[in-house]
Design a protein around this motif. Sequence first.
Motif, PDB file in Angstrom:
ATOM      1  N   ASP A 106       0.823  -1.211   0.000  1.00  0.00           N
ATOM      2  CA  ASP A 106       0.000   0.000   0.000  1.00  0.00           C
ATOM      3  C   ASP A 106       0.857   1.262   0.000  1.00  0.00           C
TER       4      ASP A 106
ATOM      5  N   ARG B 270       1.852   1.790  -3.512  1.00  0.00           N
ATOM      6  CA  ARG B 270       0.707   2.328  -4.263  1.00  0.00           C
ATOM      7  C   ARG B 270       0.537   3.831  -4.001  1.00  0.00           C
TER       8      ARG B 270
ATOM      9  N   LEU C 187       3.147   5.533  -5.991  1.00  0.00           N
ATOM     10  CA  LEU C 187       2.749   5.477  -7.397  1.00  0.00           C
ATOM     11  C   LEU C 187       1.734   6.570  -7.723  1.00  0.00           C
ATOM     12  N   ALA C 188       0.792   6.770  -6.825  1.00  0.00           N
ATOM     13  CA  ALA C 188      -0.236   7.785  -7.033  1.00  0.00           C
ATOM     14  C   ALA C 188       0.364   9.183  -7.094  1.00  0.00           C
TER      15      ALA C 188
ATOM     16  N   LEU D 219       1.613  -6.396  -6.366  1.00  0.00           N
ATOM     17  CA  LEU D 219       1.411  -5.212  -7.209  1.00  0.00           C
ATOM     18  C   LEU D 219       1.412  -5.573  -8.690  1.00  0.00           C
TER      19      LEU D 219
ATOM     20  N   ARG E  58      -0.163  -3.441 -11.382  1.00  0.00           N
ATOM     21  CA  ARG E  58       0.481  -2.183 -11.785  1.00  0.00           C
ATOM     22  C   ARG E  58       1.866  -2.416 -12.376  1.00  0.00           C
TER      23      ARG E  58
END
Length: 235
Positions: free
Chosen positions: A41, A44, A47-48, A69, A72
């Motif tokens: 998480d 992630r 990544l965002a 993951l 992605r």
Amino acid sequence: MPSIPENILQVRTRIEAACTLAHRPAGSVTLLAVSKTCPPDAVRAALAAGQRAFGENYVQEALDKIAALADRRADLEWHLIGPLQSNKTRPVAEAFDWVHSVDRLKIAQRLSEQRPDHLPPLQLCLQVNVSGEASKSGVAPDELPALAQAVAALPRVRLRGLMAIPEPEDDPVRQRAPHALLRSLRDGLRTQGLDLDTLSMGMSADLEAAVQEGATMVRIGTAIFGARARPGPAQ
């Protein structure tokens, strides 16, 4: 407490400032977010915020994270920056995009042999022991040229440059010395005909010194993800 996206922005601002001070283009330094011990998480969240390249130290932990993951995978670039044993080269050759910690020809040969044909060449850096510490991994500077030439000749891998983890140093001026040595070693290999474009050096505490000495990739963990869940070399 700042969020991961806020931390990434702060680190990128530090990189840009260091590049300005060194009269270098801001885009000449890649941020490698060291996500070892961090849950999927956290990756992630990074990544965002637009972060794409992630560094991992522990092979099995990294493989579990890569699997978690998988949805992605096209957006992620996975870098192994920790020690690699010969009995773990196959999953690394199959799952990673980069390996920064090659310090023996045997490791590079196994990665070359085990890299699947359908994947692009595995990008490699040679880890150099620039501080001369007996406890630190890395090839000795005087043994580097022979190793570099041998690795550069292997198929299915591409030698991109050098990596180092210098001995910790608080003084900003003295921080630059091992980074300058790594740059000099890279430049020497270039004169021998090797096309090397990567200097993987600089961490949370010495980012600025590394950029001033030509780092093209800085490995930042603590300044992005906070304190580690378990002991390990600071990145």
